[in-house]
Design an enzyme around this catalytic site. Structure first.
Site, short mmCIF file in Angstrom:
data_model
loop_
_atom_site.label_atom_id
_atom_site.label_comp_id
_atom_site.label_asym_id
_atom_site.label_seq_id
_atom_site.Cartn_x
_atom_site.Cartn_y
_atom_site.Cartn_z
N ASP A 43 0.85 -1.20 0.00
CA ASP A 43 0.00 0.00 0.00
C ASP A 43 0.88 1.24 0.00
O ASP A 43 1.51 1.53 1.00
CB ASP A 43 -0.87 0.02 1.26
CG ASP A 43 -1.96 -1.03 1.21
OD1 ASP A 43 -1.78 -2.08 1.85
OD2 ASP A 43 -2.94 -0.79 0.50
N HIS A 74 -0.41 -0.91 -4.79
CA HIS A 74 -1.64 -0.11 -4.78
C HIS A 74 -1.23 1.33 -4.52
O HIS A 74 -0.89 1.69 -3.39
CB HIS A 74 -2.56 -0.65 -3.68
CG HIS A 74 -3.79 0.16 -3.43
ND1 HIS A 74 -4.56 -0.01 -2.30
CD2 HIS A 74 -4.38 1.15 -4.14
CE1 HIS A 74 -5.59 0.83 -2.34
NE2 HIS A 74 -5.50 1.55 -3.44
N GLY A 149 -6.13 5.04 3.32
CA GLY A 149 -5.16 5.79 4.12
C GLY A 149 -4.65 5.03 5.33
O GLY A 149 -3.50 5.18 5.72
N GLY A 151 -4.86 1.17 7.73
CA GLY A 151 -5.36 -0.17 7.97
C GLY A 151 -6.18 -0.17 9.25
O GLY A 151 -6.26 0.83 9.96
N ASP A 182 -10.73 -4.23 -0.77
CA ASP A 182 -9.65 -3.88 0.16
C ASP A 182 -10.20 -2.93 1.22
O ASP A 182 -10.72 -1.88 0.91
CB ASP A 182 -8.55 -3.18 -0.66
CG ASP A 182 -7.43 -2.63 0.19
OD1 ASP A 182 -6.47 -2.10 -0.39
OD2 ASP A 182 -7.51 -2.69 1.42
N GLY A 183 -10.08 -3.42 2.48
CA GLY A 183 -10.48 -2.53 3.58
C GLY A 183 -11.41 -3.23 4.55
O GLY A 183 -12.58 -3.45 4.21
N GLY A 184 -10.89 -3.59 5.72
CA GLY A 184 -11.73 -4.21 6.75
C GLY A 184 -12.13 -5.63 6.41
O GLY A 184 -13.15 -6.13 6.90
N GLY A 204 -5.43 -7.15 5.72
CA GLY A 204 -4.33 -6.57 6.49
C GLY A 204 -4.41 -6.98 7.95
O GLY A 204 -3.92 -8.03 8.37
N SER A 205 -5.08 -6.13 8.73
CA SER A 205 -5.12 -6.31 10.19
C SER A 205 -5.66 -7.67 10.61
O SER A 205 -5.09 -8.33 11.48
CB SER A 205 -5.98 -5.22 10.82
OG SER A 205 -5.62 -3.99 10.29
C1 DX5 Z 1 -6.26 1.45 3.31
C2 DX5 Z 1 -5.44 0.22 3.05
C3 DX5 Z 1 -5.95 -0.91 3.92
C4 DX5 Z 1 -5.10 -2.14 3.89
C5 DX5 Z 1 -5.89 -3.32 4.42
O1 DX5 Z 1 -5.80 2.50 2.54
O2 DX5 Z 1 -5.52 -0.12 1.65
O3 DX5 Z 1 -7.26 -1.21 3.49
O4 DX5 Z 1 -4.64 -2.41 2.67
O5 DX5 Z 1 -5.95 -3.11 5.80
P1 DX5 Z 1 -7.10 -3.74 6.67
O6 DX5 Z 1 -7.33 -5.17 6.19
O7 DX5 Z 1 -6.53 -3.68 8.06
O8 DX5 Z 1 -8.30 -2.89 6.47
#
Ligand code: DX5
Length: 224
Positions: A43, A74, A149, A151, A182-184, A204-205
């Site tokens: 990222d 990304h 922006g 995680g 991507d995201g959550g 991610g997290s």
């Molecule tokens: C946000 C990032 C996050 C990351 C994934 O800009 O793109 O979404 O890659 O992080 P998690 O899985 O913790 O949302």
């Protein structure tokens, strides 16, 4: 050294986001996902397009070398045209730019001309129709399910219809375009996203904070 992108058949690609890995020992942190993840996402954040600042091409190269996995860059940056060459040289085999960034269309064309896979990402509020002019050339569409922006944010379930609509658009285009979310993304939201039509899940997290990232991926693999 660029690794070719695997074409997972009949299942979703699982894509760990390096943003959530332990930066103090990246190689060890990424070791549990080797052999289980389809590719890694780096990222890239410039502090302008998004408020956060993350990492540059040298980290992408180190991640590719340490993991032996294909790398997807990304670019959450205001001027992606300034960074494409550097991330290509670092070994990114897929580069995704944001539709809201400067010169996104020209960047997609340039990425393709370099023989790489090209992705186009949409912030949550950006209408899906922005991808229509590019569906004939894109390899991947990224639907952000958090505001880009940082995680660790919560998945925005209100975006599930956008994922479904993107899947319908891709199907109608007749082209093999990955639909990435991507995201959550966690065990529960991964299933929702896959059911809505996503076939590439950036995690991610939920992955790197799991007691066993490898067990997390193995369990997720059984669901999507
Ligand atoms: C946000 C990032 C996050 C990351 C994934 O800009 O793109 O979404 O890659 O992080 P998690 O899985 O913790 O949302």
């Amino acid at each position: 050294m660029k690794k070719a992108f695997p074409l997972p058949s009949g299942r979703a690609a699982l894509v760990p986001s390096v943003l959530a890995a332990d930066f103090s020992c990246l190689k060890d942190s990424l070791a549990p996902v080797r052999g289980l993840a389809d590719w890694l996402q780096v990222d890239v954040m410039d502090g302008h397009f998004v408020p956060n600042l993350s990492f540059g091409p040298d980290i992408a190269a180190a991640v590719a070398a340490a993991s032996g996995l294909p790398v997807d860059a990304h670019l959450m940056v205001a001027e992606p045209g300034r960074f494409i060459d550097a991330f290509a040289a670092a070994g990114a085999g897929l580069i995704t730019v944001h539709a809201e960034a400067r010169g996104a269309g020209a960047c997609v064309a340039r990425i393709k001309k370099m023989g790489l896979k090209a992705g186009l990402a949409l912030r949550p509020k950006t209408p899906l129709k922005k991808i229509i002019p590019f569906l004939g050339v894109l390899d991947l569409v990224l639907i952000m399910t958090v505001e880009p922006g940082f995680g660790g944010q919560a998945f925005m379930p209100g975006l599930l219809p956008k994922i479904g609509a993107a899947r319908a658009l891709i199907t109608r285009s007749g082209r093999a375009v990955w639909l990435q979310v991507d995201g959550g993304v966690n065990a529960a939201t991964a299933e929702l996203a896959a059911r809505a039509g996503a076939d590439s899940l950036v995690i991610g997290s939920a992955l790197f904070k799991a007691r066993s990232p490898a067990a997390f991926l193995r369990a997720l693999r059984k669901k999507v």
